[in-house]
Design an enzyme around this catalytic site. Sequence first.
Site, PDB file in Angstrom:
ATOM      1  N   THR A  65       0.751  -1.250  -0.075  1.00  0.00           N
ATOM      2  CA  THR A  65      -0.231   0.073   0.017  1.00  0.00           C
ATOM      3  C   THR A  65       0.740   1.195  -0.020  1.00  0.00           C
ATOM      4  OG1 THR A  65      -0.325   0.327   2.436  1.00  0.00           O
ATOM      5  CG2 THR A  65      -1.894  -1.251   1.358  1.00  0.00           C
ATOM      6  N   ASP A  66       1.994   1.332   0.670  1.00  0.00           N
ATOM      7  CA  ASP A  66       2.859   2.411   0.559  1.00  0.00           C
ATOM      8  C   ASP A  66       3.410   2.431  -0.844  1.00  0.00           C
ATOM      9  OD1 ASP A  66       3.363   3.526   3.180  1.00  0.00           O
ATOM     10  OD2 ASP A  66       4.593   1.832   3.635  1.00  0.00           O
ATOM     11  N   VAL A  67       3.837   1.293  -1.453  1.00  0.00           N
ATOM     12  CA  VAL A  67       4.499   1.367  -2.806  1.00  0.00           C
ATOM     13  C   VAL A  67       3.271   1.991  -3.962  1.00  0.00           C
ATOM     14  CG1 VAL A  67       5.173  -0.057  -4.727  1.00  0.00           C
ATOM     15  CG2 VAL A  67       6.158  -0.269  -2.499  1.00  0.00           C
TER      16      VAL A  67
END
Length: 407
Positions: A180-182
């Site tokens: 989800t960060d990426v």
Amino acid sequence: MAASILEGIKVLDLTRVIAGPLCTQILADMGATVYKIEKPGEGDDTRRMGPFLPDAETGRDSNDSALYLAYNRGKQSITLDIATPEGARLAQDLAARCDVVVENYKVGSLAKYGLDEASIRKRRPDIIYCSVTGFGQSGPYAARPAYDFILQGLAGVMSTCGQPEDAPGAGAMRTAIPITDVVTGLYATIGVVSALYHRRETGEGQHVDAAMLDASVALNGHLALGYLMTGKVPARVGNTNPIASPSEVLTCADGQLILAVGNNGQFQSMCRVLGHPEWVEDERFCTNALRVTNRIALREVLAPVLVKRHRAELLAAFEAVSVPCGPINDMAGVFEDPQTRHREIELHLPHSRGVEVPSLRSPLRFSETPVEHHASPMLGEHSARVLHDELGIDERQLQALRDRSVV
């Protein structure tokens, strides 16, 4: 060679950890000058998350970690304590000289430092200001801190990963990479580049609101749309493809392989390779829809045949007749793979500590404006030069700022 795509664009990077730093790293890859602001003596949180690059002089761990090196390539590190009035003013002055500001602070927390969008826009009306947050600028969750693990659960990503309810080890499963960060970092980059294009056409700056929740729910793609269309909650299916069969992880004599048969032609070819052309005529397996319905029966006839044959032989035979298949590589296998080697994805870049550091080649392969790769910076490596060149801070003034722990 042509100039880099974003040559001449300056970015003030007020981000930490992964999502925001990935965004600004991609901008640096495309040629932008990225000024990464880090707290004096500490730096980005990821500088304290190992493994670490050893210090060339002492042999001890430095504060250049694999996590930091992975998401801060090509940037210039400036140490500034923005919690001090002097540090905040210097950051404001740098922002006024930049085209883009990217930040990932809690909503509203930069206002007290004069680094919020409204304050910066007064000094630079055409600024592109990108806020990377967990939940956006408003709403019941806006003030919450956000972490990848939490968003994987909240946004439904974990609910569709893992073994099905009736299987051993059943349960929701997070991805090992902070997905989800990426994906948020990627969307933020798209937003910034698009806003720069808009500014070139209109002269207008704008705010880019990049929320992890939005990006993570969007990541669900057809699974989310399927639910909205039917009301049926998608179930976990482990390593099985829910829309094609046989398309899953299967066991052979010396390990496992992935088989991804997507149409009747591929299924017929697979049957010939395995010496069972009669499966093509089996009424349970005549179409993909029937193979999906009778997945367990198909697996039961495949398993005893595959387990007698070796992976390398099967992969070669399937590839020869265009049946999609592949190994499950560990990380060592990834970098030994001949196609990975051919693409030269593994890089070694000179680092300011006097050593070469591993890096990954940017996936951006421009024919006319290739990415120039530069290692991530040491903490505060560029403070003196940038503060001098951008703001006219001389050595005497710089030392005074250091004495007060502003820089």
